[in-house]
Design a protein around this motif. Sequence first.
Motif, PDB file in Angstrom:
ATOM      1  N   LEU A  14       0.829  -1.194   0.000  1.00 56.56           N
ATOM      2  CA  LEU A  14       0.000   0.000   0.000  1.00 56.56           C
ATOM      3  C   LEU A  14       0.868   1.250   0.000  1.00 56.56           C
ATOM      4  O   LEU A  14       0.634   2.186  -0.760  1.00 56.56           O
ATOM      5  N   LEU A  15       1.888   1.280   0.845  1.00 57.03           N
ATOM      6  CA  LEU A  15       2.783   2.428   0.901  1.00 57.03           C
ATOM      7  C   LEU A  15       3.572   2.595  -0.387  1.00 57.03           C
ATOM      8  O   LEU A  15       3.788   3.703  -0.857  1.00 57.03           O
ATOM      9  N   ILE A  16       4.004   1.499  -0.989  1.00 58.21           N
ATOM     10  CA  ILE A  16       4.756   1.562  -2.241  1.00 58.21           C
ATOM     11  C   ILE A  16       3.852   2.077  -3.356  1.00 58.21           C
ATOM     12  O   ILE A  16       4.275   2.838  -4.216  1.00 58.21           O
ATOM     13  N   GLY A  17       2.593   1.707  -3.327  1.00 53.11           N
ATOM     14  CA  GLY A  17       1.656   2.119  -4.371  1.00 53.11           C
ATOM     15  C   GLY A  17       1.243   3.574  -4.271  1.00 53.11           C
ATOM     16  O   GLY A  17       0.712   4.139  -5.215  1.00 53.11           O
ATOM     17  N   CYS A  18       1.473   4.227  -3.154  1.00 55.00           N
ATOM     18  CA  CYS A  18       1.103   5.635  -2.972  1.00 55.00           C
ATOM     19  C   CYS A  18       2.288   6.509  -3.353  1.00 55.00           C
ATOM     20  O   CYS A  18       3.272   6.558  -2.641  1.00 55.00           O
ATOM     21  N   THR A  19       2.207   7.167  -4.491  1.00 50.31           N
ATOM     22  CA  THR A  19       3.284   8.056  -4.912  1.00 50.31           C
ATOM     23  C   THR A  19       2.702   9.419  -5.205  1.00 50.31           C
ATOM     24  O   THR A  19       1.496   9.582  -5.398  1.00 50.31           O
ATOM     25  N   GLU A  20       3.567  10.416  -5.278  1.00 56.06           N
ATOM     26  CA  GLU A  20       3.137  11.764  -5.611  1.00 56.06           C
ATOM     27  C   GLU A  20       2.824  11.895  -7.092  1.00 56.06           C
ATOM     28  O   GLU A  20       2.282  12.897  -7.532  1.00 56.06           O
ATOM     29  N   ASP A  21       3.203  10.896  -7.904  1.00 54.82           N
ATOM     30  CA  ASP A  21       3.015  10.961  -9.343  1.00 54.82           C
ATOM     31  C   ASP A  21       1.644  10.449  -9.785  1.00 54.82           C
ATOM     32  O   ASP A  21       1.414  10.304 -10.978  1.00 54.82           O
ATOM     33  N   TYR A  22       0.744  10.179  -8.871  1.00 56.03           N
ATOM     34  CA  TYR A  22      -0.575   9.673  -9.232  1.00 56.03           C
ATOM     35  C   TYR A  22      -1.285  10.727 -10.065  1.00 56.03           C
ATOM     36  O   TYR A  22      -1.467  11.874  -9.645  1.00 56.03           O
ATOM     37  N   ASP A  23      -1.687  10.392 -11.273  1.00 56.22           N
ATOM     38  CA  ASP A  23      -2.256  11.336 -12.219  1.00 56.22           C
ATOM     39  C   ASP A  23      -3.775  11.370 -12.095  1.00 56.22           C
ATOM     40  O   ASP A  23      -4.452  10.388 -12.399  1.00 56.22           O
ATOM     41  N   LEU A  24      -4.285  12.496 -11.661  1.00 52.16           N
ATOM     42  CA  LEU A  24      -5.728  12.655 -11.525  1.00 52.16           C
ATOM     43  C   LEU A  24      -6.351  13.307 -12.757  1.00 52.16           C
ATOM     44  O   LEU A  24      -7.561  13.286 -12.920  1.00 52.16           O
ATOM     45  N   ASP A  25      -5.512  13.903 -13.617  1.00 54.96           N
ATOM     46  CA  ASP A  25      -6.041  14.629 -14.771  1.00 54.96           C
ATOM     47  C   ASP A  25      -6.883  13.752 -15.689  1.00 54.96           C
ATOM     48  O   ASP A  25      -7.888  14.190 -16.220  1.00 54.96           O
ATOM     49  N   ASP A  26      -6.458  12.484 -15.884  1.00 57.10           N
ATOM     50  CA  ASP A  26      -7.210  11.615 -16.775  1.00 57.10           C
ATOM     51  C   ASP A  26      -8.559  11.209 -16.185  1.00 57.10           C
ATOM     52  O   ASP A  26      -9.396  10.646 -16.862  1.00 57.10           O
ATOM     53  N   ARG A  27      -8.798  11.521 -14.939  1.00 58.30           N
ATOM     54  CA  ARG A  27     -10.093  11.242 -14.291  1.00 58.30           C
ATOM     55  C   ARG A  27     -10.926  12.518 -14.140  1.00 58.30           C
ATOM     56  O   ARG A  27     -11.935  12.533 -13.462  1.00 58.30           O
ATOM     57  N   GLY A  28     -10.427  13.629 -14.702  1.00 57.08           N
ATOM     58  CA  GLY A  28     -11.157  14.885 -14.627  1.00 57.08           C
ATOM     59  C   GLY A  28     -10.975  15.612 -13.307  1.00 57.08           C
ATOM     60  O   GLY A  28     -11.724  16.527 -12.994  1.00 57.08           O
ATOM     61  N   LEU A  29      -9.984  15.205 -12.529  1.00 57.73           N
ATOM     62  CA  LEU A  29      -9.731  15.833 -11.236  1.00 57.73           C
ATOM     63  C   LEU A  29      -8.369  16.505 -11.254  1.00 57.73           C
ATOM     64  O   LEU A  29      -7.460  16.089 -11.957  1.00 57.73           O
ATOM     65  N   SER A  30      -8.240  17.537 -10.472  1.00 59.54           N
ATOM     66  CA  SER A  30      -6.927  18.144 -10.322  1.00 59.54           C
ATOM     67  C   SER A  30      -6.752  18.548  -8.866  1.00 59.54           C
ATOM     68  O   SER A  30      -7.713  18.827  -8.159  1.00 59.54           O
ATOM     69  N   VAL A  31      -5.522  18.558  -8.437  1.00 57.14           N
ATOM     70  CA  VAL A  31      -5.191  18.938  -7.075  1.00 57.14           C
ATOM     71  C   VAL A  31      -4.330  20.184  -7.145  1.00 57.14           C
ATOM     72  O   VAL A  31      -3.349  20.224  -7.880  1.00 57.14           O
ATOM     73  N   GLU A  32      -4.736  21.194  -6.417  1.00 52.98           N
ATOM     74  CA  GLU A  32      -3.981  22.434  -6.393  1.00 52.98           C
ATOM     75  C   GLU A  32      -3.659  22.783  -4.954  1.00 52.98           C
ATOM     76  O   GLU A  32      -4.551  22.803  -4.101  1.00 52.98           O
ATOM     77  N   GLU A  33      -2.399  23.021  -4.687  1.00 52.58           N
ATOM     78  CA  GLU A  33      -1.997  23.395  -3.342  1.00 52.58           C
ATOM     79  C   GLU A  33      -2.340  24.859  -3.119  1.00 52.58           C
ATOM     80  O   GLU A  33      -1.978  25.729  -3.921  1.00 52.58           O
ATOM     81  N   LEU A  34      -3.089  25.139  -2.053  1.00 50.95           N
ATOM     82  CA  LEU A  34      -3.431  26.516  -1.733  1.00 50.95           C
ATOM     83  C   LEU A  34      -2.217  27.214  -1.148  1.00 50.95           C
ATOM     84  O   LEU A  34      -1.400  26.601  -0.463  1.00 50.95           O
ATOM     85  N   PRO A  35      -2.108  28.528  -1.391  1.00 53.98           N
ATOM     86  CA  PRO A  35      -0.993  29.238  -0.791  1.00 53.98           C
ATOM     87  C   PRO A  35      -1.189  29.333   0.722  1.00 53.98           C
ATOM     88  O   PRO A  35      -2.311  29.255   1.219  1.00 53.98           O
ATOM     89  N   ARG A  36      -0.092  29.475   1.429  1.00 56.57           N
ATOM     90  CA  ARG A  36      -0.204  29.718   2.867  1.00 56.57           C
ATOM     91  C   ARG A  36      -0.926  31.044   3.032  1.00 56.57           C
ATOM     92  O   ARG A  36      -0.674  31.992   2.284  1.00 56.57           O
ATOM     93  N   TYR A  37      -1.823  31.110   3.992  1.00 53.99           N
ATOM     94  CA  TYR A  37      -2.613  32.329   4.142  1.00 53.99           C
ATOM     95  C   TYR A  37      -2.972  32.583   5.603  1.00 53.99           C
ATOM     96  O   TYR A  37      -2.881  31.697   6.451  1.00 53.99           O
ATOM     97  N   VAL A  38      -3.403  33.833   5.871  1.00 58.00           N
ATOM     98  CA  VAL A  38      -3.985  34.200   7.161  1.00 58.00           C
ATOM     99  C   VAL A  38      -5.422  34.624   6.894  1.00 58.00           C
ATOM    100  O   VAL A  38      -5.736  35.151   5.827  1.00 58.00           O
ATOM    101  N   ALA A  39      -6.294  34.360   7.855  1.00 58.07           N
ATOM    102  CA  ALA A  39      -7.704  34.713   7.708  1.00 58.07           C
ATOM    103  C   ALA A  39      -8.351  34.775   9.084  1.00 58.07           C
ATOM    104  O   ALA A  39      -7.793  34.265  10.063  1.00 58.07           O
ATOM    105  N   PHE A  40      -9.514  35.402   9.149  1.00 60.85           N
ATOM    106  CA  PHE A  40     -10.278  35.343  10.386  1.00 60.85           C
ATOM    107  C   PHE A  40     -10.728  33.906  10.577  1.00 60.85           C
ATOM    108  O   PHE A  40     -11.083  33.228   9.610  1.00 60.85           O
ATOM    109  N   SER A  41     -10.694  33.433  11.797  1.00 65.45           N
ATOM    110  CA  SER A  41     -11.102  32.048  12.044  1.00 65.45           C
ATOM    111  C   SER A  41     -12.623  31.939  11.986  1.00 65.45           C
ATOM    112  O   SER A  41     -13.342  32.849  12.365  1.00 65.45           O
ATOM    113  N   ALA A  42     -13.074  30.821  11.456  1.00 64.72           N
ATOM    114  CA  ALA A  42     -14.501  30.543  11.329  1.00 64.72           C
ATOM    115  C   ALA A  42     -14.743  29.120  11.786  1.00 64.72           C
ATOM    116  O   ALA A  42     -13.870  28.264  11.670  1.00 64.72           O
ATOM    117  N   PRO A  43     -15.932  28.848  12.298  1.00 67.11           N
ATOM    118  CA  PRO A  43     -16.215  27.488  12.761  1.00 67.11           C
ATOM    119  C   PRO A  43     -16.236  26.483  11.617  1.00 67.11           C
ATOM    120  O   PRO A  43     -16.740  26.773  10.535  1.00 67.11           O
TER     121      PRO A  43
END
Length: 175
Positions: A14-43
């Motif tokens: 399971l650990l060997i099969g989990c890599t950062e190179d997993y391609d989600l684009d061919d499934r219509g999904l994409s992952v985007e890392e949000l920038p570090r940010y500050v904001a008012f806290s909300a529940p």
Amino acid sequence: MKNIVYTILGSALLLIGCTEDYDLDDRGLSVEELPRYVAFSAPGASSSIAPVDTTEDGGSEELNVEVPGGTVTDITVNYTFSGTAVFGVDFTVDGATSAGGSVVILKPDGTPNLDGLAPNADIVVVLLTDDVVDGDKTLQVTLASATSNDGEIAVGRGGTDSLKTAVVNIEDIDE
């Protein structure tokens, strides 16, 4: 004994099969890392905060600013004031001026954060009773910018306008 060996082998596969190179684009999904940010806290996962309703003689209100992704350096967050409430007449904030001020979110000191809260700091709005019948007032506190030793940090959830402004409604108590 077999179960232990199978569990270890299964976990390793399971650990060997989990890599950062997993391609989600061919499934219509994409992952985007949000920038570090500050904001008012909300529940929870809320993208907005309800206005704070208080009165002139309400004492003080704490507006919490957080860094959800954590920080390894101190972060200075600058904020501005707007609305119909007047600084020095209807409210004050220690160290601020009528234009706004800043608050510092301190880096963690190395001890575990057991409460699960992101590094944060409060903007404490002290309400003033003016003994004048002048109607209800509104104070808007808007996060304007944030910086650390690493440079600029986005303000608002994910660098958007979400959770960038907090509103305090101040009811006039004078008759």
